[in-house]
Scaffold this motif. Sequence first.
Motif, mmCIF file in Angstrom:
data_model
loop_
_atom_site.group_PDB
_atom_site.id
_atom_site.type_symbol
_atom_site.label_atom_id
_atom_site.label_comp_id
_atom_site.label_asym_id
_atom_site.label_seq_id
_atom_site.Cartn_x
_atom_site.Cartn_y
_atom_site.Cartn_z
ATOM 1 N N THR A 231 0.795 -1.230 0.000
ATOM 2 C CA THR A 231 0.000 0.000 0.000
ATOM 3 C C THR A 231 0.826 1.279 0.000
ATOM 4 O O THR A 231 0.314 2.322 -0.357
ATOM 5 N N VAL A 232 2.089 1.199 0.404
ATOM 6 C CA VAL A 232 2.936 2.388 0.489
ATOM 7 C C VAL A 232 4.022 2.304 -0.573
ATOM 8 O O VAL A 232 4.726 1.288 -0.676
ATOM 9 N N GLU A 233 4.163 3.356 -1.325
ATOM 10 C CA GLU A 233 5.170 3.415 -2.382
ATOM 11 C C GLU A 233 6.577 3.418 -1.778
ATOM 12 O O GLU A 233 6.895 4.236 -0.918
ATOM 13 N N GLY A 234 7.415 2.498 -2.193
ATOM 14 C CA GLY A 234 8.790 2.427 -1.720
ATOM 15 C C GLY A 234 8.986 1.580 -0.476
ATOM 16 O O GLY A 234 10.121 1.335 -0.074
ATOM 17 N N MET A 235 7.900 1.113 0.144
ATOM 18 C CA MET A 235 8.039 0.337 1.381
ATOM 19 C C MET A 235 8.710 -1.004 1.115
ATOM 20 O O MET A 235 9.475 -1.486 1.957
ATOM 21 N N ASP A 236 8.466 -1.609 -0.040
ATOM 22 C CA ASP A 236 9.079 -2.900 -0.329
ATOM 23 C C ASP A 236 10.600 -2.773 -0.405
ATOM 24 O O ASP A 236 11.332 -3.570 0.184
ATOM 25 N N GLU A 237 11.076 -1.748 -1.080
ATOM 26 C CA GLU A 237 12.519 -1.526 -1.198
ATOM 27 C C GLU A 237 13.147 -1.213 0.157
ATOM 28 O O GLU A 237 14.169 -1.791 0.536
ATOM 29 N N HIS A 238 12.526 -0.309 0.901
ATOM 30 C CA HIS A 238 13.061 0.078 2.205
ATOM 31 C C HIS A 238 12.974 -1.084 3.197
ATOM 32 O O HIS A 238 13.913 -1.312 3.972
ATOM 33 N N GLY A 239 11.867 -1.799 3.179
ATOM 34 C CA GLY A 239 11.706 -2.925 4.102
ATOM 35 C C GLY A 239 12.719 -4.021 3.867
ATOM 36 O O GLY A 239 13.293 -4.565 4.813
ATOM 37 N N LYS A 240 12.949 -4.348 2.597
ATOM 38 C CA LYS A 240 13.949 -5.375 2.289
ATOM 39 C C LYS A 240 15.337 -4.945 2.733
ATOM 40 O O LYS A 240 16.100 -5.750 3.272
ATOM 41 N N SER A 241 15.665 -3.678 2.526
ATOM 42 C CA SER A 241 16.997 -3.220 2.934
ATOM 43 C C SER A 241 17.142 -3.221 4.456
ATOM 44 O O SER A 241 18.212 -3.537 4.975
ATOM 45 N N ILE A 242 16.073 -2.904 5.166
ATOM 46 C CA ILE A 242 16.127 -2.918 6.634
ATOM 47 C C ILE A 242 16.300 -4.340 7.153
ATOM 48 O O ILE A 242 17.138 -4.592 8.026
ATOM 49 N N ILE A 243 15.534 -5.276 6.625
ATOM 50 C CA ILE A 243 15.633 -6.662 7.086
ATOM 51 C C ILE A 243 16.998 -7.248 6.732
ATOM 52 O O ILE A 243 17.622 -7.931 7.554
ATOM 53 N N ASN A 244 17.493 -6.972 5.533
ATOM 54 C CA ASN A 244 18.835 -7.434 5.156
ATOM 55 C C ASN A 244 19.893 -6.847 6.081
ATOM 56 O O ASN A 244 20.841 -7.532 6.479
ATOM 57 N N PHE A 245 19.740 -5.565 6.436
ATOM 58 C CA PHE A 245 20.700 -4.914 7.324
ATOM 59 C C PHE A 245 20.665 -5.540 8.716
ATOM 60 O O PHE A 245 21.708 -5.815 9.305
ATOM 61 N N GLN A 246 19.471 -5.783 9.238
ATOM 62 C CA GLN A 246 19.360 -6.379 10.569
ATOM 63 C C GLN A 246 19.911 -7.806 10.593
ATOM 64 O O GLN A 246 20.581 -8.191 11.554
ATOM 65 N N LEU A 247 19.644 -8.573 9.555
ATOM 66 C CA LEU A 247 20.198 -9.933 9.496
ATOM 67 C C LEU A 247 21.722 -9.903 9.359
ATOM 68 O O LEU A 247 22.417 -10.731 9.954
ATOM 69 N N SER A 248 22.245 -8.945 8.613
ATOM 70 C CA SER A 248 23.697 -8.801 8.481
ATOM 71 C C SER A 248 24.327 -8.425 9.813
ATOM 72 O O SER A 248 25.377 -8.966 10.185
ATOM 73 N N LEU A 249 23.702 -7.495 10.540
ATOM 74 C CA LEU A 249 24.220 -7.123 11.861
ATOM 75 C C LEU A 249 24.232 -8.320 12.802
ATOM 76 O O LEU A 249 25.195 -8.521 13.551
#
Length: 120
Positions: free
Chosen positions: A47-65
């Motif tokens: 429903t939110v424009e850009g949320m898929d891109e931002h969400g994937k980058s956040i989850i990837n970042f948290q898993l990397s940390l």
Amino acid sequence: MEIINQKVLRKDNQLLAITHLTQLLSYVTGCGGFIVPLALWLTSKDTVEGMDEHGKSIINFQLSLLLYIVLCVPGILLFGLGILGLIAVGTIGFVLPIVNAIRASNGESPSYFLTIRFIS
């Protein structure tokens, strides 16, 4: 003439910025910095424009940390280098969500360096 499956995405930069800032819950609760952004991403990615891109980058970042922290713990036994690694991971994990929240509020794409792409 009929319209089938027309999705209208809304632009919500504030929600994107808040999603980035919820990563800082890890410093308060321990695991909230992964669960809350994951829930926000899964509920609003359609429903939110850009949320898929931002969400994937956040989850990837948290898993990397998380992976870097797991790798640094045995490194503590190796001349204490793991402690320096943990300090670096803690600093990066605190600064980058703030920087990317500002980028998201300006309508820019997220930029997390040293991130392994688990979800593409």
